[in-house]
Design a protein around this motif. Structure first.
Motif, short mmCIF file in Angstrom:
data_model
loop_
_atom_site.label_atom_id
_atom_site.label_comp_id
_atom_site.label_asym_id
_atom_site.label_seq_id
_atom_site.Cartn_x
_atom_site.Cartn_y
_atom_site.Cartn_z
N MET A 1 -73.59 -2.80 60.50
CA MET A 1 -74.94 -2.38 60.15
C MET A 1 -75.88 -3.56 60.31
N LYS A 2 -76.99 -3.34 61.01
CA LYS A 2 -78.00 -4.36 61.18
C LYS A 2 -78.88 -4.42 59.94
N VAL A 3 -79.09 -5.59 59.42
CA VAL A 3 -79.96 -5.78 58.27
C VAL A 3 -81.23 -6.48 58.74
N PHE A 14 -79.72 -9.66 61.09
CA PHE A 14 -78.33 -10.09 61.25
C PHE A 14 -77.42 -8.89 61.01
N ASP A 15 -76.24 -8.96 61.55
CA ASP A 15 -75.26 -7.89 61.42
C ASP A 15 -74.49 -8.11 60.13
N ILE A 46 -76.52 -17.48 57.86
CA ILE A 46 -77.76 -16.98 57.26
C ILE A 46 -78.21 -17.92 56.15
N GLY A 47 -79.47 -17.79 55.75
CA GLY A 47 -80.02 -18.62 54.69
C GLY A 47 -79.89 -17.97 53.33
N THR A 54 -79.85 -9.41 50.66
CA THR A 54 -78.84 -8.45 51.15
C THR A 54 -77.75 -8.22 50.12
N PHE A 55 -77.28 -9.29 49.50
CA PHE A 55 -76.20 -9.20 48.50
C PHE A 55 -76.79 -9.53 47.13
#
Length: 200
Positions: A1-3, A14-15, A46-47, A54-55
């Motif tokens: 899934m692309k975010v 990012f994926d 990722i930063g 995302t998380f």
């Protein structure tokens, strides 16, 4: 899934699955508590901003997602192999025998789910319950295979398939631990064969 995340006025893409797969490797090489957020971010590419957007549950959420991803990938392969085989017991034995032929890295790592179960503290009940649920799902797959084998008359044991499946799960977890200290394939093979003969 692309975010897609909007950061500093521009989108960052990012994926998510690819990022979780990379984090999984870090968790597997180390463990949940040892793997630092910095190491995970570096591996995922990722930063911090993207990570926490995302998380939202942080490192624990990422760990849970890595556990689910690992299980889904492994379980799907095993399910197809075992349930579509003409002789499910032969397929089951092949699955176990493959554990004796793993690479040195695979043997040293052990089982990702088994590791999670013993590495987490009693306070981390959410993750431990998730691992327990997934391992129980594997036990149920083994039970289904044993039931099919009994129906075909190719299982020697007349015990309850549920009990046999628990014995198989115990062997699965045990061999994953044993091969971390005993890497000789012939020894592992003998252990597996002896146990399979007693169980099935």
């Amino acid at each position: 899934m692309k975010v897609i995340l909007i950061m500093a006025g521009r989108p960052k893409i990012f994926d998510e699955q690819s990022a979780v797969e990379k984090a999984l490797e870090v968790f597997w090489d180390q463990c949940y508590h040892t793997a630092s957020t910095e190491e995970l971010l570096k591996a995922m590419g990722i930063g911090k901003g993207s990570f926490y957007l995302t998380f939202k549950g942080g490192k624990q959420e990422l760990y849970q997602k890595s556990i689910r991803l690992f299980f889904e990938q492994q379980y799907q392969q095993m399910e197809v192999m075992l349930l579509q085989a003409e002789n499910p017991i032969t397929a089951l034995k092949k699955l176990f025998r493959a554990l004796a032929r793993g690479t040195a890295k695979e043997q040293q790592r052990g089982c990702f789910l088994g590791n999670a179960l013993v590495q987490l503290s009693e306070k981390e009940t959410v993750v431990k319950n998730e691992v327990d649920r997934l391992l129980h799902q594997l036990q149920q797959l083994f039970a289904l295979v044993v039931t099919k084998g009994q129906q075909q008359g190719i299982v020697n044991s007349g015990l309850d398939p549920e009990l046999i499946a628990w014995q198989l799960l115990n062997l699965w977890n045990g061999i994953q631990v044993t091969r971390r200290m005993q890497r000789a394939p012939e020894v592992l093979q003998e252990l597996i064969e002896t146990n399979l003969e007693m169980i099935l």
